[in-house]
Design an enzyme around this catalytic site. Structure first.
Site, PDB file in Angstrom:
ATOM      1  N   ARG A  63      -5.658  94.938  17.177  1.00 40.72           N
ATOM      2  CA  ARG A  63      -5.687  93.496  16.882  1.00 40.72           C
ATOM      3  C   ARG A  63      -6.226  93.442  15.404  1.00 40.72           C
ATOM      4  O   ARG A  63      -6.375  92.191  14.944  1.00 40.72           O
ATOM      5  CB  ARG A  63      -6.281  92.784  18.167  1.00 40.72           C
ATOM      6  CG  ARG A  63      -6.819  91.183  18.145  1.00 40.72           C
ATOM      7  CD  ARG A  63      -6.876  90.501  19.426  1.00 40.72           C
ATOM      8  NE  ARG A  63      -8.031  91.280  20.092  1.00 40.72           N
ATOM      9  CZ  ARG A  63      -9.137  90.920  19.941  1.00 40.72           C
ATOM     10  NH1 ARG A  63      -9.602  90.415  18.754  1.00 40.72           N
ATOM     11  NH2 ARG A  63      -9.870  91.759  20.763  1.00 40.72           N
ATOM     12  N   TYR A 116      10.404  71.965   9.827  1.00 42.06           N
ATOM     13  CA  TYR A 116      10.852  72.477  11.175  1.00 42.06           C
ATOM     14  C   TYR A 116      10.266  71.864  12.569  1.00 42.06           C
ATOM     15  O   TYR A 116       9.146  71.736  12.769  1.00 42.06           O
ATOM     16  CB  TYR A 116      10.281  74.191  11.270  1.00 42.06           C
ATOM     17  CG  TYR A 116      10.447  74.883  12.192  1.00 42.06           C
ATOM     18  CD1 TYR A 116      11.963  75.437  12.269  1.00 42.06           C
ATOM     19  CD2 TYR A 116       9.945  75.452  13.342  1.00 42.06           C
ATOM     20  CE1 TYR A 116      12.332  76.359  13.536  1.00 42.06           C
ATOM     21  CE2 TYR A 116      10.319  76.201  14.194  1.00 42.06           C
ATOM     22  CZ  TYR A 116      11.721  76.671  14.395  1.00 42.06           C
ATOM     23  OH  TYR A 116      12.142  77.473  15.284  1.00 42.06           O
ATOM     24  N   ASP A 188       5.719  76.510   3.976  1.00 46.57           N
ATOM     25  CA  ASP A 188       6.656  77.324   4.651  1.00 46.57           C
ATOM     26  C   ASP A 188       7.887  77.776   3.789  1.00 46.57           C
ATOM     27  O   ASP A 188       8.536  77.081   3.488  1.00 46.57           O
ATOM     28  CB  ASP A 188       7.251  76.638   5.846  1.00 46.57           C
ATOM     29  CG  ASP A 188       7.886  77.372   7.015  1.00 46.57           C
ATOM     30  OD1 ASP A 188       8.602  78.328   6.485  1.00 46.57           O
ATOM     31  OD2 ASP A 188       7.941  77.013   7.962  1.00 46.57           O
TER      32      ASP A 188
HETATM   33  C1  LIG Z   1      12.145  79.689  12.782  1.00 43.80           C
HETATM   34  C2  LIG Z   1      11.351  78.906  11.731  1.00 43.80           C
HETATM   35  C3  LIG Z   1      10.015  78.690  11.987  1.00 43.80           C
HETATM   36  C4  LIG Z   1       9.238  79.387  13.434  1.00 43.80           C
HETATM   37  O1  LIG Z   1       9.385  80.717  13.425  1.00 43.80           O
HETATM   38  P1  LIG Z   1       9.425  81.541  14.960  1.00 43.80           P
HETATM   39  O2  LIG Z   1       9.411  83.140  14.316  1.00 43.80           O
HETATM   40  O3  LIG Z   1      10.684  81.252  15.598  1.00 43.80           O
HETATM   41  O4  LIG Z   1       8.134  81.390  15.423  1.00 43.80           O
HETATM   42  C5  LIG Z   1       9.171  78.341  11.327  1.00 43.80           C
HETATM   43  N1  LIG Z   1       9.567  77.447   9.882  1.00 43.80           N
HETATM   44  C6  LIG Z   1      10.901  77.426   9.671  1.00 43.80           C
HETATM   45  C7  LIG Z   1      11.403  77.051   8.556  1.00 43.80           C
HETATM   46  C8  LIG Z   1      11.764  78.237  10.562  1.00 43.80           C
HETATM   47  O5  LIG Z   1      12.938  78.446  10.485  1.00 43.80           O
END
Ligand SMILES: *Cc1c(COP(=O)(O)O)cnc(C)c1O
Length: 399
Positions: A63, A116, A188
């Site tokens: 962890r 998202y 992101d």
């Molecule tokens: C898929 C996605 C997420 C979330 O990711 P997971 O791996 O499904 O938890 C977050 N941001 C964007 C832009 C995504 O396409």
């Protein structure tokens, strides 16, 4: 066990393959092995104590740190031109760790409106329970961001290009605006991937990824990553991640290490396909419009050229007969798979208004440009002629 600076001058396609190897390798192995252990033995009581006190490097417990997970962290951090990576169980775990680390009761967040879906719900419903408030604006117009900032704004959270509307935000200016107000900027970067866009270079403080998408690229595992350049920020996020516990498993890290090595090759092919499909769709009689940053008529084509190293492999388009037309296309594709998610070697198609964005109220959805007629396509690495033929036969069923 930070990143391997000797590799930092290499180009991205080389870094993707070579960064994050064990140095030195244990048996001369060419790929990173899976260290599938929960715990690591100490050679002596004194050494165990020194590792806990962070006086000596060395592994303690998975962890906290694991060699296979470290390898992936180093690889993605290098691709992002960051100094530190923190791998998480999923993309949502990376995003929630950033929020847990940077926000407290009374803090305010400004985020892109077409975020998202789960990120938006996380802020609106879950972090609101802990006294965090959030404002969602179209950050492609930075005046909206300027107006939404408040004295208690701690964090600006941006996605560019947006899902599914393919709007871009000018990251360099957004970072300046956030910093002038004493807020941090997190981005992101899942949609573009570090091969095409590196927000830290443009002034962002943190980058998050769903590795599930382009970086792994094979639609077979979940994963997330946070990348930062600043040591203090890294230590804060690492502390929070280890305590809240949403870390990555070594086997998952190993799978994603295998995927990331071909990220540049896959994206080169996929975005070449996307460009050709965008042109093909634009001239199809049953397609009303196409939104792809690589088309000259994209409202931010110029910004995309400046801020990104390529236009990516995501696109959306409108079909004749709105919702009905969209359903006909989704129900008639044979090669392209009807599924959410994106960024795999196989092409995926979906209908945001009835699927990924159905939970957003209609009026807000339409304000964000998510119209009933909008179909989203994640373009994969298949032969372009097969993709064209499949879309053509499905679109032709619209009467
Ligand atoms: C898929 C996605 C997420 C979330 O990711 P997971 O791996 O499904 O938890 C977050 N941001 C964007 C832009 C995504 O396409």
């Amino acid at each position: 066990m930070g990143n391997d600076n000797r590799r930092s001058s290499l180009r991205k396609a080389t870094q993707a393959i070579h960064t994050g190897q064990l140095s030195p390798p244990v048996y001369g192995e060419v790929s990173v092995p899976i260290f599938q252990n929960a715990t690591f033995s100490f050679p002596s009581a004194e050494e165990g104590a020194a590792r806990f006190a962070e006086e000596h490097p060395g592994f303690i417990y998975t962890r906290m740190e694991n060699p296979t997970v470290n390898a992936l962290q180093d690889n993605v951090a290098a691709l992002e031109n960051g100094a530190y990576g923190l791998a998480t169980a999923t993309g949502m775990a990376a995003i929630s760790t950033v929020f847990q680390a940077l926000l407290e009761n009374g803090a305010h967040v400004v985020a892109t409106d077409a975020l998202y879906g789960s990120t938006r719900v996380l802020l609106e419903n879950e972090f609101a329970r802990f006294g965090v408030s959030s404002t969602f604006v179209d950050t492609s117009n930075l005046d909206n961001l300027r107006k939404a900032l408040r004295p208690d704004t701690r964090l600006v959270f941006i996605e560019t290009p947006t899902n599914p509307t393919m709007r871009l935000t000018d990251l360099r200016t957004a970072a300046d605006v956030a910093h002038q107000h004493g807020a941090l900027l997190a981005v992101d970067n899942t949609f573009a991937s570090p091969y095409l866009q590196r927000p830290l270079d443009l002034g962002a403080d943190a980058v998050v990824h769903s590795l599930t998408k382009y970086i792994n690229g094979h639609s077979d595992t979940l994963g997330g990553m946070i990348v930062v350049a600043d040591n203090q920020l890294y230590l804060t996020m690492r502390r929070v991640l280890r305590l809240f516990g949403a870390v990555m498993d070594p086997h998952q890290a190993w799978l994603i290490l295998r995927g990331v090595r071909t990220l540049p090759v896959r994206l080169d092919k996929a975005q070449q396909n996307a460009k050709q499909l965008a042109e093909f769709l634009r001239h199809h009689r049953n397609v009303t419009w196409v939104r792809y940053p690589g088309l000259a008529d994209h409202p931010q084509h110029e910004l995309a050229g400046k801020q990104m190293d390529g236009f990516g492999a995501m696109l959306c388009f409108g079909v004749r007969n709105g919702l009905e037309g969209g359903k006909i296309v989704l129900n008639n594709v044979q090669l392209i798979t009807l599924a959410v998610s994106l960024g795999g070697v196989e092409s995926l198609i979906e209908h945001p208004a009835s699927m990924t964005h159905a939970s957003v109220p209609r009026q807000e959805r339409e304000r964000a440009g998510i119209l009933d007629e909008l179909v989203r396509l994640s373009v994969g690495c298949e032969d372009i002629e097969d993709l064209k033929e499949d879309l053509d036969q499905a679109l032709s069923k619209i009467t």
